[in-house]
Design a protein around this motif. Structure first.
Motif, PDB file in Angstrom:
ATOM      1  N   LEU A   1       6.120  -6.451  -7.150  1.00 33.94           N
ATOM      2  CA  LEU A   1       4.806  -6.158  -6.577  1.00 33.94           C
ATOM      3  C   LEU A   1       4.784  -6.516  -5.096  1.00 33.94           C
ATOM      4  CD1 LEU A   1       1.818  -5.343  -6.813  1.00 33.94           C
ATOM      5  CD2 LEU A   1       1.342  -7.722  -7.442  1.00 33.94           C
ATOM      6  N   GLN A   2       5.277  -7.690  -4.757  1.00 37.71           N
ATOM      7  CA  GLN A   2       5.332  -8.140  -3.365  1.00 37.71           C
ATOM      8  C   GLN A   2       6.127  -7.150  -2.525  1.00 37.71           C
ATOM      9  OE1 GLN A   2       3.939 -10.923  -2.009  1.00 37.71           O
ATOM     10  NE2 GLN A   2       4.789 -10.548   0.004  1.00 37.71           N
ATOM     11  N   SER A   3       7.265  -6.725  -3.044  1.00 34.66           N
ATOM     12  CA  SER A   3       8.134  -5.790  -2.334  1.00 34.66           C
ATOM     13  C   SER A   3       7.442  -4.450  -2.101  1.00 34.66           C
ATOM     14  CB  SER A   3       9.427  -5.591  -3.141  1.00 34.66           C
ATOM     15  OG  SER A   3      10.214  -4.587  -2.579  1.00 34.66           O
ATOM     16  N   VAL A   4       6.791  -3.938  -3.145  1.00 38.72           N
ATOM     17  CA  VAL A   4       6.098  -2.644  -3.025  1.00 38.72           C
ATOM     18  C   VAL A   4       4.919  -2.747  -2.055  1.00 38.72           C
ATOM     19  CG1 VAL A   4       4.721  -0.935  -4.288  1.00 38.72           C
ATOM     20  CG2 VAL A   4       6.843  -1.790  -5.272  1.00 38.72           C
ATOM     21  N   LEU A   5       4.146  -3.818  -2.158  1.00 41.00           N
ATOM     22  CA  LEU A   5       3.004  -3.979  -1.245  1.00 41.00           C
ATOM     23  C   LEU A   5       3.463  -4.121   0.199  1.00 41.00           C
ATOM     24  CD1 LEU A   5       0.612  -6.322  -3.276  1.00 41.00           C
ATOM     25  CD2 LEU A   5       0.429  -3.849  -2.923  1.00 41.00           C
ATOM     26  N   ASP A   6       4.553  -4.851   0.418  1.00 37.83           N
ATOM     27  CA  ASP A   6       5.089  -4.982   1.777  1.00 37.83           C
ATOM     28  C   ASP A   6       5.555  -3.632   2.312  1.00 37.83           C
ATOM     29  OD1 ASP A   6       4.580  -7.708   1.813  1.00 37.83           O
ATOM     30  OD2 ASP A   6       6.663  -8.289   1.377  1.00 37.83           O
TER      31      ASP A   6
ATOM     32  N   GLN B   1       8.046  12.546   9.345  1.00 36.52           N
ATOM     33  CA  GLN B   1       8.949  11.630   8.640  1.00 36.52           C
ATOM     34  C   GLN B   1       8.208  10.369   8.177  1.00 36.52           C
ATOM     35  OE1 GLN B   1      11.976  12.367   7.709  1.00 36.52           O
ATOM     36  NE2 GLN B   1      12.275  10.414   6.692  1.00 36.52           N
ATOM     37  N   ALA B   2       7.322   9.861   9.023  1.00 30.39           N
ATOM     38  CA  ALA B   2       6.571   8.655   8.666  1.00 30.39           C
ATOM     39  C   ALA B   2       5.625   8.925   7.496  1.00 30.39           C
ATOM     40  CB  ALA B   2       5.792   8.144   9.875  1.00 30.39           C
ATOM     41  N   LEU B   3       4.995  10.090   7.496  1.00 26.64           N
ATOM     42  CA  LEU B   3       4.095  10.438   6.388  1.00 26.64           C
ATOM     43  C   LEU B   3       4.865  10.577   5.080  1.00 26.64           C
ATOM     44  CD1 LEU B   3       1.717  12.962   8.165  1.00 26.64           C
ATOM     45  CD2 LEU B   3       1.104  10.709   7.271  1.00 26.64           C
ATOM     46  N   LEU B   4       6.050  11.161   5.153  1.00 24.46           N
ATOM     47  CA  LEU B   4       6.885  11.287   3.962  1.00 24.46           C
ATOM     48  C   LEU B   4       7.277   9.910   3.423  1.00 24.46           C
ATOM     49  CD1 LEU B   4       8.467  13.027   1.971  1.00 24.46           C
ATOM     50  CD2 LEU B   4      10.344  13.060   3.627  1.00 24.46           C
ATOM     51  N   ALA B   5       7.688   9.024   4.307  1.00 26.59           N
ATOM     52  CA  ALA B   5       8.061   7.667   3.888  1.00 26.59           C
ATOM     53  C   ALA B   5       6.855   6.932   3.302  1.00 26.59           C
ATOM     54  CB  ALA B   5       8.639   6.894   5.071  1.00 26.59           C
ATOM     55  N   MET B   6       5.686   7.115   3.913  1.00 32.97           N
ATOM     56  CA  MET B   6       4.473   6.471   3.396  1.00 32.97           C
ATOM     57  C   MET B   6       4.137   7.021   2.011  1.00 32.97           C
ATOM     58  SD  MET B   6       0.609   6.340   4.950  1.00 32.97           S
ATOM     59  CE  MET B   6       0.275   8.041   4.482  1.00 32.97           C
ATOM     60  N   GLN B   7       4.257   8.332   1.846  1.00 36.90           N
ATOM     61  CA  GLN B   7       3.958   8.937   0.545  1.00 36.90           C
ATOM     62  C   GLN B   7       4.901   8.404  -0.527  1.00 36.90           C
ATOM     63  OE1 GLN B   7       1.369  10.848  -0.257  1.00 36.90           O
ATOM     64  NE2 GLN B   7       2.059  10.745  -2.361  1.00 36.90           N
TER      65      GLN B   7
ATOM     66  N   GLU C   1       3.859   6.333  -3.818  1.00 34.58           N
ATOM     67  CA  GLU C   1       4.261   6.770  -5.162  1.00 34.58           C
ATOM     68  C   GLU C   1       4.858   5.614  -5.954  1.00 34.58           C
ATOM     69  OE1 GLU C   1       6.757  10.184  -4.509  1.00 34.58           O
ATOM     70  OE2 GLU C   1       5.046  11.441  -3.980  1.00 34.58           O
ATOM     71  N   ARG C   2       5.589   4.723  -5.283  1.00 34.18           N
ATOM     72  CA  ARG C   2       6.107   3.529  -5.971  1.00 34.18           C
ATOM     73  C   ARG C   2       4.961   2.661  -6.474  1.00 34.18           C
ATOM     74  NH1 ARG C   2      10.508   0.177  -2.932  1.00 34.18           N
ATOM     75  NH2 ARG C   2      10.208  -1.084  -4.803  1.00 34.18           N
ATOM     76  N   LEU C   3       3.913   2.564  -5.682  1.00 34.19           N
ATOM     77  CA  LEU C   3       2.750   1.773  -6.082  1.00 34.19           C
ATOM     78  C   LEU C   3       2.052   2.431  -7.276  1.00 34.19           C
ATOM     79  CD1 LEU C   3       1.158  -0.763  -5.202  1.00 34.19           C
ATOM     80  CD2 LEU C   3      -0.230   0.734  -3.789  1.00 34.19           C
ATOM     81  N   HIS C   4       1.895   3.751  -7.217  1.00 31.46           N
ATOM     82  CA  HIS C   4       1.229   4.475  -8.297  1.00 31.46           C
ATOM     83  C   HIS C   4       2.069   4.525  -9.567  1.00 31.46           C
ATOM     84  CE1 HIS C   4      -2.309   6.118  -6.164  1.00 31.46           C
ATOM     85  NE2 HIS C   4      -1.553   5.912  -5.110  1.00 31.46           N
ATOM     86  N   ALA C   5       3.382   4.332  -9.430  1.00 30.14           N
ATOM     87  CA  ALA C   5       4.278   4.388 -10.586  1.00 30.14           C
ATOM     88  C   ALA C   5       4.334   3.064 -11.341  1.00 30.14           C
ATOM     89  CB  ALA C   5       5.684   4.788 -10.127  1.00 30.14           C
ATOM     90  N   TRP C   6       3.536   2.104 -10.906  1.00 28.12           N
ATOM     91  CA  TRP C   6       3.525   0.806 -11.583  1.00 28.12           C
ATOM     92  C   TRP C   6       3.249   1.020 -13.063  1.00 28.12           C
ATOM     93  CZ3 TRP C   6       4.878  -3.755  -9.464  1.00 28.12           C
ATOM     94  CH2 TRP C   6       4.653  -4.900 -10.241  1.00 28.12           C
ATOM     95  N   GLY C   7       3.866   0.235 -13.927  1.00 28.52           N
ATOM     96  CA  GLY C   7       3.666   0.366 -15.369  1.00 28.52           C
ATOM     97  C   GLY C   7       2.185   0.388 -15.734  1.00 28.52           C
ATOM     98  N   GLY C   8       1.734   1.449 -16.365  1.00 31.41           N
ATOM     99  CA  GLY C   8       0.314   1.581 -16.709  1.00 31.41           C
ATOM    100  C   GLY C   8      -0.496   2.205 -15.586  1.00 31.41           C
TER     101      GLY C   8
END
Length: 128
Positions: A11-16, A39-45, A49-56
């Motif tokens: 969680l810490q890693s994804v939030l950072d 490129q920055a928008l793609l990286a942000m997206q 997506e990693r945040l949204h992919a959190w279990g549940g």
């Protein structure tokens, strides 16, 4: 003090990562570095997506954050609030950039030599 679990570390890693990417987009928007924005928008997206992919999904993320010890819960919610505020600022900066672009296009169109009526009457380049 409890030792953070691997899920807390993730969680810490994804939030950072998300925080870093939204800050990067904000800096690029503030300095009108449009060429680097795609490129920055793609990286942000991808980070979001990693945040949204959190279990549940986001509900699972909210439940997980609520289950954290108070100090880590506060740190996580503070980071999420920073991300939300920065995203709101980014949205406003994009809106302003679009307005500026439309104004520049309008000005350029009005100042072109063929933007006025021709000697033959009518508007050049018009059909009909």
């Amino acid at each position: 003090m409890q030792v953070p679990t691997s899920a807390e570390g993730e969680l810490q890693s994804v939030l950072d990562l998300v925080g870093s990417e939204v800050d990067r987009v904000k800096r690029l928007l503030e300095t009108n570095q449009i060429s680097d924005l795609e490129q920055a928008l793609l990286a942000m997206q991808q980070a979001l997506e990693r945040l949204h992919a959190w279990g549940g999904g986001l509900d699972g993320l909210a439940r997980f954050i609520k289950s954290l010890p108070e100090d880590r819960r506060t740190a996580a919610t503070t980071k999420l609030e920073h991300i939300r505020r920065t995203q709101d600022i980014n949205s406003e900066l994009v809106r302003l950039a679009m307005q500026r672009n439309a104004a520049l296009q309008s000005y350029a169109a009005q100042t072109r030599a063929d933007a006025t009526y021709s000697n033959a009457g009518g508007v050049p380049l018009s059909t009909g």
